[in-house]
Design an enzyme around this catalytic site. Structure first.
Site, short mmCIF file in Angstrom:
data_model
loop_
_atom_site.label_atom_id
_atom_site.label_comp_id
_atom_site.label_asym_id
_atom_site.label_seq_id
_atom_site.Cartn_x
_atom_site.Cartn_y
_atom_site.Cartn_z
N ASP A 157 51.66 47.24 34.16
CA ASP A 157 52.99 48.09 33.95
C ASP A 157 54.03 47.20 32.92
O ASP A 157 53.72 46.00 32.83
CB ASP A 157 53.60 48.45 35.05
CG ASP A 157 54.07 47.44 36.14
OD1 ASP A 157 55.13 46.58 35.73
OD2 ASP A 157 53.31 46.99 37.04
N PHE A 216 61.79 53.88 51.45
CA PHE A 216 62.81 53.30 50.80
C PHE A 216 64.33 53.68 51.24
O PHE A 216 64.48 54.96 51.48
CB PHE A 216 62.80 53.44 49.06
CG PHE A 216 64.18 52.91 48.68
CD1 PHE A 216 64.02 51.66 48.21
CD2 PHE A 216 65.10 53.71 48.23
CE1 PHE A 216 65.05 51.15 47.52
CE2 PHE A 216 66.28 53.26 47.55
CZ PHE A 216 66.13 51.82 47.13
N CYS A 229 47.41 39.76 36.79
CA CYS A 229 45.98 40.65 37.19
C CYS A 229 46.32 40.95 38.74
O CYS A 229 47.10 40.39 39.46
CB CYS A 229 44.91 39.61 37.10
SG CYS A 229 43.43 40.28 37.61
N SER A 230 45.64 42.21 38.75
CA SER A 230 45.52 42.84 40.06
C SER A 230 44.22 43.41 40.52
O SER A 230 44.16 44.61 40.17
CB SER A 230 46.97 43.59 40.54
OG SER A 230 46.78 44.25 41.77
N GLU A 239 21.76 35.42 20.42
CA GLU A 239 23.24 35.79 20.74
C GLU A 239 24.50 34.66 20.54
O GLU A 239 25.48 34.82 20.29
CB GLU A 239 23.13 36.09 22.29
CG GLU A 239 22.73 37.25 22.85
CD GLU A 239 22.34 37.27 24.35
OE1 GLU A 239 22.41 38.56 24.84
OE2 GLU A 239 22.00 36.15 24.94
N ARG A 253 39.99 42.41 51.69
CA ARG A 253 39.52 41.28 51.11
C ARG A 253 39.70 40.11 51.99
O ARG A 253 39.85 39.06 51.40
CB ARG A 253 40.00 41.14 49.57
CG ARG A 253 38.81 40.47 48.57
CD ARG A 253 39.53 40.07 47.49
NE ARG A 253 38.66 39.32 46.61
CZ ARG A 253 38.74 38.56 45.74
NH1 ARG A 253 40.11 38.04 45.79
NH2 ARG A 253 37.86 37.78 44.89
N ASP A 273 38.97 45.00 36.21
CA ASP A 273 37.80 44.12 36.55
C ASP A 273 36.43 44.64 36.08
O ASP A 273 35.54 43.98 36.16
CB ASP A 273 37.62 44.02 38.20
CG ASP A 273 38.51 42.86 38.89
OD1 ASP A 273 39.18 42.36 38.12
OD2 ASP A 273 38.56 43.04 40.02
#
Length: 721
Positions: A527, A274, A519-520, A607, A436, A541
């Site tokens: 956060d 930074f 989502c990550s 179920e 990915r 996940d």
């Protein structure tokens, strides 16, 4: 409530007091933060002692007892003799790394400040204390917001270059908090993908302990929320302080126990990679940090933070309305689906009481696997003839809302977008780091954001979209932007986050009635900064119910139930291979946003009946589940015989206790569970039976059934008579 008098600044919430004072040399000293006290000048607590090797500023003359190295400071700076963690590190045009901040002025404003381009709580009052480094021509505004009823105080910093030369910001923390004591524990919330936010507690020893991320996001590994507390603090007793950062990028939460057994906490953007160039006339604003203090342990701390997040942070398009129970097709179909298969899943789900159908990955571009298609945000009409205009009305005809999955920040090399604009990715020259099978788009560039948003806006406008799941599935590496000069590359990470927030703000502007779920890879960006834009976040996940007990337990210390994305998935579980009953999976998942990830056509008749009961129960009690005070009745990390938790309505007239047992052992003992948060003067029915004093249920407890088989669960619904 804010009091200002002769350089003494006191902020009161309902139960806490925060105070600072500008001393005779203009140094802003921190005098106190803790349980509320009567108005007085608390600087009497500060000791002035000759500490040998601790330097003395020029204006102190021969007074060797005045050193920045030992005094409790409100906002510390590097280079002037304070060798502890700095909040501010400036590089001046002459190459020196010094900042000498002195009190200049202050102002009080009605209502709470806002931060341009950054998330922030809504509050009651604002105090701005202005410090100045006269030699550097830099003015530092310290912003304080008061959320009186929630016992929360927020902080942010704005730096102005009022000089004639460019300076560089190497570090600018959002808060610095000095404690005139050394006997505190630090609790961080750490983990990894599919095992997020596990509490880690230990006493602060000499030196620095930190939780941090340099992955480009707040990360699965560490959360930008920490607790400092008494050694003996627990759920219901002891002094504790919570500190969170409203930021979704690289961060650092660092606590230092100094040589003289004082503690300093700093929280803000991570200084690694930074460097922000601040030209004359420009300003820089840090993300917001929020503080909360409880002298009655972690439960009260959580209640206040949950309330602040629910009432003063979230922008929920369905506020005051029940959130719909969703069905997501991913685990049922993955990439292999067409319109007919989706409609059939939706039909089965609607018959079970589900209210929102979410189409996951695979609906766009040439997306038949994770090797191609990201970046090409147009409906694949081979899978979905007629596009969303044809599909969505068919889903709505079943009485369901419609949502879909997106991953706007990423691109595959096998995509029309990448072939047209390979320079739009974050990639250092001569370097290639895939994750990915995807690359990260340079969201610091407005033309990139404009292109992606225009494509998505066309999709969102083509049909009635009620919900969007915004995903991101990699960390950032080999980060470099073709749009910035070499000496400005230290700005890329932060500009990326600002770009992310910018685009999310466009979505709020153009689609105010659409719920966005963050989502990550699950919980990799869970956060408070993201919660400002996405009022719920996929918690992990990992949907295995027994693992989720730990994940949701750790998450609950800061974040309320209504923000935790939680679903019932098929068994054996895809992450663990474990099989847990539908009953227990539902008990765990309904202590979140609640939904299902499976093919309802594949479940048994038994179920099916369980799901019908679960969806009906959730609809009836969603207000209690999402707005009640949350009590952790046991610690799943202690490997006890059961995990238990409780939600109590604000008026204490109803409560829900949930219990999940672990692996069965022969001859289990009989156990009772002591409840919390009830009114001792009320009498309660339990599951519609009996008449039990609240005092008895809390002191003597409620008997638990003996388990028969692994991973059993029970729920006890209490109503006041």
């Amino acid at each position: 409530m804010i009091h200002c008098e002769k350089g003494l600044f006191t902020l009161h919430t309902k139960h806490t007091t925060y105070q600072m004072k500008a001393d005779a040399h203009g140094v802003l000293l921190h005098t106190y933060y803790g349980p509320r006290v009567e108005d007085c000048d608390l600087s009497y607590r500060i000791r002035y002692v000759d500490r040998g090797f601790s330097p003395v500023p020029e204006e102190a003359g021969k007074d060797r007892t005045f050193s920045l190295d030992v005094l409790p400071q409100e906002y510390s700076a590097a280079g002037m003799g304070d060798f502890r963690l700095p909040a501010l590190d400036l590089e001046l045009p002459n190459g020196s790394r010094t900042a000498d901040l002195r009190f200049k002025s202050f102002r009080v404003e009605p209502g709470k400040y806002t931060l341009e381009g950054l998330p922030a709580f809504r509050g009651d009052e604002t105090l701005v204390v202005i410090l100045e480094d006269a030699a550097a021509g830099v003015e530092v505004e310290l912003y304080y917001g008061v959320l009186e009823d929630c016992d929360v105080i927020t902080r942010a910093v704005r730096l102005h270059n009022q000089g004639g030369q460019t300076v560089k910001i190497r570090q600018a923390a959002s808060l610095c908090l000095d404690f005139q004591r050394g006997d505190l524990d630090l609790i961080t919330f750490d983990g990894k993908h599919i095992q997020e936010r596990s509490p880690n507690r230990g006493p602060l020893l000499p030196g620095v302990r930190s939780a941090e991320s340099v992955r480009g996001s707040s990360s699965h590994q560490h959360n930008p929320f920490v607790i400092l507390c008494d050694h003996d603090a627990g759920e219901d007793h002891g002094l504790c302080y919570g500190a969170m950062l409203l930021y979704s990028g690289n961060f650092q939460a660092a606590a230092e126990r100094s040589q003289f057994e004082n503690i300093r906490l700093t929280l803000g953007i991570h200084p690694w990679h930074f460097c922000w160039t601040l030209a004359p006339g420009e300003h820089f604003t840090t993300p917001e940090a929020a503080l909360c203090c409880s002298k009655q342990g972690f439960s009260l701390l959580s209640h206040q933070l949950h309330r602040a997040i629910r009432e003063r942070l979230l922008r929920d398009p369905w506020a005051g309305q029940p959130r719909p129970i969703l069905i997501n097709n991913w685990e049922a179909t993955m990439f292999d689906f067409d319109a007919e298969r989706l409609v059939n899943i939706a039909k089965s789900a609607a018959s079970l009481g589900m209210e929102l159908f979410v189409m996951d990955d695979g609906w766009f571009g040439k997306r038949s696997s994770d090797l191609a298609g990201l970046g090409d945000w147009a409906v694949n009409e081979e899978k979905l003839p007629g596009g969303l205009e044809a599909l969505v009305p068919r889903i709505q005809a079943l009485g369901m809302k419609f949502g879909l999955w997106i991953e706007p920040e990423m691109v595959n090399e096998d995509s029309e977008l990448y072939r047209a604009h390979p320079d739009w990715v974050l990639q250092a020259p001569g370097r290639m780091v895939r994750s990915r099978q995807q690359l990260a788009l340079d969201f610091s560039r407005k033309e990139v954001r404009n292109h992606i948003y225009d494509a998505l806006k066309a999709v969102f406008s083509s049909a009635e979209i009620s919900y969007v799941k915004w995903d991101v599935n990699r960390s950032l590496a080999a980060v470099w932007s073709a749009a910035l000069l070499p000496d400005r590359q230290g700005e890329v990470y932060h500009r990326y986050v600002l770009g992310l927030y910018d685009m999310l703000e466009w979505m709020h502007r153009d689609f105010p009635h659409m719920l966005i779920e963050g989502c990550s890879g699950g919980g990799g960006r869970f956060d408070a900064g993201m919660l400002y834009y996405t009022p719920q976040i996929w918690c992990s996940d990992n949907t295995d119910a027994m693992d989720r007990l730990r994940i949701q337990y750790g998450t609950s210390f800061c974040y309320p139930v209504c923000t935790m994305g939680a679903h019932v998935s098929a068994v054996p579980n895809a992450q663990t291979g474990r099989s847990v009953s539908m009953q227990t999976r539902g008990v765990v998942a309904m202590h979140g946003t609640f939904g299902y990830e499976m093919d309802p056509a594949q479940i048994t008749p038994e179920e099916r009946e369980i799901i019908l009961r679960q969806t009906a129960f959730f609809k009836e009690h969603q207000a209690l589940l999402h707005q009640g005070d949350y009590y952790r009745l046991s610690d799943p990390f202690q490997n006890g015989p059961y995990t238990a938790w409780e939600l109590v309505s604000p008026d204490q007239r109803e409560a829900l206790v949930s219990v999940v047992s672990g692996p069965i052992q022969g001859g289990p003992p009989c156990r009772s569970l002591r409840l919390k948060g009830l009114n001792p003067d009320f009498y309660y029915q339990v599951n519609g039976q009996g008449r039990y004093p609240g005092s008895a249920l809390m002191e003597a407890g409620w008997p638990l059934p003996l388990p028969w088989g692994d991973y059993q669960s029970w729920q006890f619904y209490l109503t006041a008579l």
